[in-house]
Each structure stands twice: as structure tokens, then as C-alpha cells.
Scaffold this motif. Sequence first.
Motif, PDB file in Angstrom:
ATOM      1  N   VAL A 129       2.196  -5.389  -2.281  1.00  0.00           N
ATOM      2  CA  VAL A 129       1.059  -4.593  -2.742  1.00  0.00           C
ATOM      3  C   VAL A 129       1.370  -4.121  -4.165  1.00  0.00           C
ATOM      4  N   PRO A 130       0.463  -4.338  -5.102  1.00  0.00           N
ATOM      5  CA  PRO A 130       0.725  -3.924  -6.485  1.00  0.00           C
ATOM      6  C   PRO A 130       1.052  -2.431  -6.561  1.00  0.00           C
ATOM      7  N   ILE A 131       2.010  -2.084  -7.412  1.00  0.00           N
ATOM      8  CA  ILE A 131       2.482  -0.697  -7.480  1.00  0.00           C
ATOM      9  C   ILE A 131       1.354   0.258  -7.861  1.00  0.00           C
ATOM     10  N   LYS A 132       0.445  -0.223  -8.745  1.00  0.00           N
ATOM     11  CA  LYS A 132      -0.626   0.678  -9.195  1.00  0.00           C
ATOM     12  C   LYS A 132      -1.507   1.135  -8.031  1.00  0.00           C
ATOM     13  N   TYR A 133      -1.538   0.340  -6.945  1.00  0.00           N
ATOM     14  CA  TYR A 133      -2.354   0.735  -5.801  1.00  0.00           C
ATOM     15  C   TYR A 133      -1.634   1.727  -4.895  1.00  0.00           C
ATOM     16  N   LEU A 134      -0.369   2.019  -5.213  1.00  0.00           N
ATOM     17  CA  LEU A 134       0.392   2.949  -4.369  1.00  0.00           C
ATOM     18  C   LEU A 134       0.677   4.270  -5.071  1.00  0.00           C
ATOM     19  N   HIS A 135       0.398   4.312  -6.388  1.00  0.00           N
ATOM     20  CA  HIS A 135       0.631   5.542  -7.156  1.00  0.00           C
ATOM     21  C   HIS A 135      -0.302   6.657  -6.703  1.00  0.00           C
ATOM     22  N   ASP A 136       0.246   7.858  -6.578  1.00  0.00           N
ATOM     23  CA  ASP A 136      -0.557   9.042  -6.248  1.00  0.00           C
ATOM     24  C   ASP A 136      -1.374   8.837  -4.977  1.00  0.00           C
ATOM     25  N   ARG A 137      -0.797   8.172  -4.007  1.00  0.00           N
ATOM     26  CA  ARG A 137      -1.508   8.002  -2.746  1.00  0.00           C
ATOM     27  C   ARG A 137      -0.871   8.904  -1.689  1.00  0.00           C
ATOM     28  N   THR A 138      -1.664   9.274  -0.709  1.00  0.00           N
ATOM     29  CA  THR A 138      -1.152  10.112   0.373  1.00  0.00           C
ATOM     30  C   THR A 138      -0.267   9.263   1.281  1.00  0.00           C
ATOM     31  N   PRO A 139       0.576   9.881   2.074  1.00  0.00           N
ATOM     32  CA  PRO A 139       1.398   9.123   3.025  1.00  0.00           C
ATOM     33  C   PRO A 139       0.543   8.261   3.939  1.00  0.00           C
ATOM     34  N   LEU A 140      -0.591   8.775   4.367  1.00  0.00           N
ATOM     35  CA  LEU A 140      -1.461   7.999   5.253  1.00  0.00           C
ATOM     36  C   LEU A 140      -1.942   6.728   4.556  1.00  0.00           C
ATOM     37  N   GLU A 141      -2.318   6.886   3.288  1.00  0.00           N
ATOM     38  CA  GLU A 141      -2.815   5.723   2.555  1.00  0.00           C
ATOM     39  C   GLU A 141      -1.711   4.689   2.347  1.00  0.00           C
ATOM     40  N   ARG A 142      -0.491   5.189   2.064  1.00  0.00           N
ATOM     41  CA  ARG A 142       0.625   4.249   1.896  1.00  0.00           C
ATOM     42  C   ARG A 142       0.951   3.559   3.213  1.00  0.00           C
ATOM     43  N   GLN A 143       0.825   4.318   4.300  1.00  0.00           N
ATOM     44  CA  GLN A 143       1.011   3.704   5.609  1.00  0.00           C
ATOM     45  C   GLN A 143      -0.015   2.583   5.801  1.00  0.00           C
ATOM     46  N   GLY A 144      -1.231   2.862   5.331  1.00  0.00           N
ATOM     47  CA  GLY A 144      -2.291   1.856   5.433  1.00  0.00           C
ATOM     48  C   GLY A 144      -1.948   0.596   4.656  1.00  0.00           C
ATOM     49  N   ALA A 145      -1.300   0.753   3.499  1.00  0.00           N
ATOM     50  CA  ALA A 145      -0.898  -0.426   2.731  1.00  0.00           C
ATOM     51  C   ALA A 145       0.095  -1.269   3.522  1.00  0.00           C
ATOM     52  N   MET A 146       0.972  -0.588   4.273  1.00  0.00           N
ATOM     53  CA  MET A 146       1.927  -1.324   5.097  1.00  0.00           C
ATOM     54  C   MET A 146       1.218  -2.045   6.242  1.00  0.00           C
ATOM     55  N   VAL A 147       0.210  -1.384   6.809  1.00  0.00           N
ATOM     56  CA  VAL A 147      -0.567  -2.046   7.866  1.00  0.00           C
ATOM     57  C   VAL A 147      -1.240  -3.298   7.293  1.00  0.00           C
ATOM     58  N   LEU A 148      -1.789  -3.136   6.100  1.00  0.00           N
ATOM     59  CA  LEU A 148      -2.470  -4.268   5.455  1.00  0.00           C
ATOM     60  C   LEU A 148      -1.531  -5.465   5.318  1.00  0.00           C
ATOM     61  N   GLN A 149      -0.290  -5.200   4.911  1.00  0.00           N
ATOM     62  CA  GLN A 149       0.673  -6.295   4.777  1.00  0.00           C
ATOM     63  C   GLN A 149       1.054  -6.849   6.141  1.00  0.00           C
ATOM     64  N   ASN A 150       1.398  -5.925   7.048  1.00  0.00           N
ATOM     65  CA  ASN A 150       1.982  -6.325   8.322  1.00  0.00           C
ATOM     66  C   ASN A 150       0.992  -7.076   9.204  1.00  0.00           C
ATOM     67  N   LYS A 151      -0.284  -6.783   9.053  1.00  0.00           N
ATOM     68  CA  LYS A 151      -1.276  -7.461   9.895  1.00  0.00           C
ATOM     69  C   LYS A 151      -1.812  -8.727   9.231  1.00  0.00           C
ATOM     70  N   GLN A 152      -1.098  -9.209   8.226  1.00  0.00           N
ATOM     71  CA  GLN A 152      -1.430 -10.485   7.578  1.00  0.00           C
ATOM     72  C   GLN A 152      -2.791 -10.494   6.889  1.00  0.00           C
TER      73      GLN A 152
END
Lengths: 211, 512
Positions: free
Chosen positions: B388-411
Amino acid sequence: MSELLKHPGESGDGIPTPEEKAAAHSRRSFLFKMSVLLNAAVGAVMAVPLAGYLLGPTMKKSTSAGGWITLGAVEDFPVGETRLVDFASPAARLGDGETSKVACWVRRVTAQQFQVFAINCAHLGCPVRWFAQSKLFMCPCHGGAYYEDGSRASGPPERGLFEYQYKVDGNSLAIHAGGMPTLATQASCSEKAKPLIQIQSASSETGTEAS
Amino acid sequence: MADLKKRAVESGMKAYGWLEHRLGLIKPMMDAAAHPTPSNNASWMYVFGSAATVLLILQVVTGILLALVYSPSASEAWSSLNFLNHNVALGWYLRALHGWGSDFMIAIVILHMIQVFLFGAYKFPRELTWIVGVLLLLLTLGMAFTGQVMRFDQDAYWGLGIGASICSRVPIIGAPLVHLVLGGPIIGAATLSRFFTLHVFVIPGILLAGVGVHVFMVLRHGVSDWPMPGRIVSKATYEQEYHELAHTTGIPFVPDAAWKDAVFAAAILFSVMACAFFFGPFGPSGQPDPTIIQTAPKPDFAFLWIYAVLAFLPPSIETPVMLVAPVIGIAFLLLLPIFSSEGERNWSRRPVAVLMVSVIAVSLGIFTHLGTYTPWSPIMQAWTADAVPIKYLHDRTPLERQGAMVLQNKQCRNCHSLAGAGGQRGPALDAVASHMTEDQIFRQVLQGGGNMPAYGNALNPSETKALVAFLETLRGNDLAPAIDASRSLASTAEPHKTAAPAQPAQPHSVTP
């Protein structure tokens, strides 16, 4: 007509044409026609076994080459998981080499309930891959996707994955495997009376589109 | 000395006379080569047919040489190709010549066809020459497909599977047809043997005989004259006019016109050699083991457009299109000269012809281009390979970052790209929240639709919540988030409960 019946030498302008000569020799013409018929008959007798040889592969029932294959012990397949298993095709013949190998996806639903899928996509036969995290089979060729139970999820396939018949024999899992599954040929013999082609209407697919 | 020379020439002539008296072929062939042809067709536009013939001869010669080593057996073919590539002196070069020769032959045959079509050369009295030419094109494509099977690798194996799957869609005789094509219930030894027989005996035999008929008819009717605008082909007058052009003001084909053919053929042969030398042979790719599923099969260049078309057809019309469209296309090509045998030949007076060639060429070009990068295929390793591009993770809440991991993990990335990386099966997600509301994203993720699988079974509620929270942050370059137009109505009723958009530039609905 009378000109044709003239004997050689009788015609005013000299040598007769081959047709005129032949017409004058009706016995030879008749014999030639008979010889053509004879060859047609011999040719037909000759052609039947040749055509039979050529069409041989189509005569046999697609499933007659199949048989039961043991995939392994039941405990090799944890409940809830889907695993890739290789086996040697019972339809293999001399010289098939590596192409006689077959892979299938074994899904253990419950302790006694399995699903065994052919790896061939129902669209055009490419090998589908299992993704445990998203619980999807994805095809690399045209992007067909299937749910964990083999039903169609999206993309060009018009039905779910092909399934093998299975049986749990004591402690081992066996499937009935035959030819390569396509929309016209079964993976297993005497599969349940499930139609091979189950076209889903395009409208039902686009109807659920967002927005 | 002069006497010796005279005697040598005399004995040479005597030997020729002895041979020709018995053979009787040399003089007619020399006469045919020097046949009169209209001077206006000694052009660089008229060189493709002879070049295609020269390439056919190259293919025959290199094919025979490859057959000295190639083993047409399913268990050995792949190894024998690697043996040719690596262990036989110049084996790689012969394979490269044959492979590149094949690509060049298809290209030249198609150029030849376009030229004949645009020049109206298929019209009276050359209709049958065109029809035989169409059959030669089909045979050439048949050689290309069976040749791809000869390179018995993963692509060949799964290409056969695709071929069999297409055959299986034929009504009633689908199953017997599959078994006839494969030679049995599976792809194996019998399959390779029958494609070898087609590639080496059957199709080349018909192809060579067809070329003979084609060339015979070219000699019989003469090479078509240059199409002058306004000169109309009429069955009543054309042959008389052509005879005039060829015999009164014409030139002998050899040598006056043939030198351009020879130069072009040499240039093409040189190009084939250069490509073979610098780019080498095609494959073989992985071994033809169907249990190796980490593969993305793809056909050879000439068939990429078909591969692309098959990705776009909706399931409900795919089988009819697959089975009927080729019949219509081939019938159109075969019947073209029957229905259009007279009239204008020059392309400038035949706008429909020019438009057809342009549209078909552009379509084939686009589909072939799409076939080279298959945007419809999931990228199987994108979920682990493309971060996930770093710019999409800057200043994000823990929940949102968790969501980025879900996005990756669920293909999700296998089909959706972020910042240009990832699959292109589905839309890019960089600005998803600016055109879908939160509710719509929830619905789309859980229920799928529009060619997306439903993820309701693959996501638990907390994963879904996190994923949607992350997707809600993806608004491109700070576009306004999508809003539900009906919300404004609801807000007038209970204003204190409305979740107003963060900074709506103007309160218009972005959702269509």
C-alpha cells in the motif's frame, strides 16, 4: 447424333475426336464405367475401417477410461481447508509423460463431507488457483472467479467449477476421475444429473451493479 | 580457344536439348516466367504474394531440419526442444528461424490480402484466386496454431485446453469433438501426435497444393493491372482490356517486374534472419505438467486478439458468438468476390472497403495490444508484491490502517490497483470514496456484483468495518467524498442526526 455413330474414317474431316472414338466402342466405354463403379465400391469398403480408425477416440464413452483414484488419508485434509492434490490420470496411455498428471482442489467441508474440484476453469479450461484468505478460486486466463464451494463468483465462466465424485473409504479419500472436464465432458463418470451448462443471465449479473 | 568455347556451348545446348526433349517442362516454365504483364503493376505494392511463397519455402526447409531432432512424443517433445536450444549446434538458430518465419509469414499473408482487397484485384476474372487465397490464409493460421502445439510447453498444454473447451461448446457433438481433437479423454501423447500429423503432413500438403493452384491461376489470368480510378471492371470488356494492357504496352514479368519481388523477398529473408539471430527462438516455457498451476497461459501473437475477445464476451452470448462469428467472417471473405465481382477497383472510389480495412485493423490492433498485458486477469501475486503506498497510510487512524491490511490480506489488490500497482480487473481504488458512499462500499464489498465476487463470507464484521474505513480515506487528490442525495432530504427532517460531508465544494451528487 448420327455423326457420333460414324465409324472411324467415315467422317468427312478426317480423324474423329476421342469422344467419337469412345462412342463407337460402346463395350469398352461400358467396361470403363463398370471399373469406376468397382473402384467406388472398393473405395467405400476401404474407407469404413479408415474412418473408424480416425474417429476411434470419439466412439468410446468419455468416462469409460476413468476409474477410482485414492487421493490420500482423510486426516491429510483438515476440516475447512482447501488443498491441491496431484494424481496420475487413470485415462493415461503410453507416452503421455508429464501430461498424464492431474491436479485437483480438495475441500473438506466437515469431517465426512468433501468437495473435490477440477482445476480446469469452466470458461476455457485454464488452471484456477485457490486463495484461502479471500476464499476464492481465481483463473489467470480471463479472470473467472469462484467461491469456496465452487460456485461461480464473477467473470466469464457460465457455471461453477467441475466436481469429481468422491467417496471416503475407511480412512482414505478416493475420487472418480476420467477425462479432462469441459462443458461437454464430465470429470467423473455418472455425475449427478447436473446440467453441464448453466448459463446465468447477463441481466441478473448487471442488475446488482452498484449505484 | 574459340573453337573450344564453341564446342563447349554446343555440347551444353545438346545436353539441354536432350533433357528438354524428354522433360518438356523447361521451355513452358521459362515462357510462363516471362509472361507479359501490364507495365503499371511492376510496383512495390505487388511484391507480397511472392514473398509469402518464399517464406513458405523457408518454413518447409527449416521445418524439415527441425524434424531431424524434434521428438513428437508427449513425454519427450519438451526436452527435445531444450536439447535443440542448448545441445545441438545451431539448433537454437533453426528454431528461431522457424518461429520468426512463421510470424513473418502471417504478417506478409495478411498484407498481401489487404493489398489485393484495397486494389479490388479479387474482382472478375480473379474471384477463385481470392477464394483459394482465403483458404491459404486459414491454412497458414492452422499452421501457426498447430506449430504452437509443437512447442509442447505450458502455453501449448493450456492452449490445447482452451481449444478443447471451445470445441466442447458445439451443440450435440461437443463431447465427441473434444475427444477427436484431443485423440482421447485427456491432453497427452495422442494429442501431440495428431497435431504433429496436421502440422507436418496434412496442412502443409494442402497448403503447397493450394499455393500451386493459386499461382497457376495468377499466371492464367495475369497479375492484375494497377487500379485506375474510373476504370470499371465489366465482365464483357475486362479481359479484352487486360489483354491490350499486357500484350501491347506490357512488359515481360521476368525480368522487368520480377526484380522488385526478388529484392523484397531478400529483404524479408534478411529480416527473419536478423530477428532470429538477435531475438532467438520462442520458448519453450515451462514443462507441460498440468499440476504446475502457477502459470498464466497465453497464445502466440497471432491469436492474442481472440484471447482478448474471449475475456470480454458476456457469458450468456459467449458460446453463440464463439461458434457463429467465425463462420460468418469466413463466409464473408469467401463470398466477397461473388457478390462484388464487377465495378470500381481503386480504393479512392471504394470508401466502404477502406473503412472496413481500417476498422478491422484498428480492432485487431487494440485487442492484440490488450492481449499482451491482459488487464482482465487478476495479478496473482499483487497482494503480497505490491505494498500500500505510504501516502495512503499517513495520518490515518489505527482502524483505517487495519483496513489497509485487510485490503492486502484479502487479495483485493489482485484485481484493484492503488497508485498504479495491482490488478486491473476491477477499477482502481485511489478515488473510490469520491464516487461511492460508505453505504455503497459496504454493499459492494459484502454482496459483490458488477463482476466482483461477494466478500460477505470471507470478511468478518470487524474486518469489513476496518476495510471500509480505509476505503473511505481514498479520495484521490482530496476530492469531495461521495454523498447520498437523499441524505439532504433526511437532514431537513432531523438535522442533528445527519452525517454531513466533510468539506463539500458544492452539494451535488457524484454518484450516477
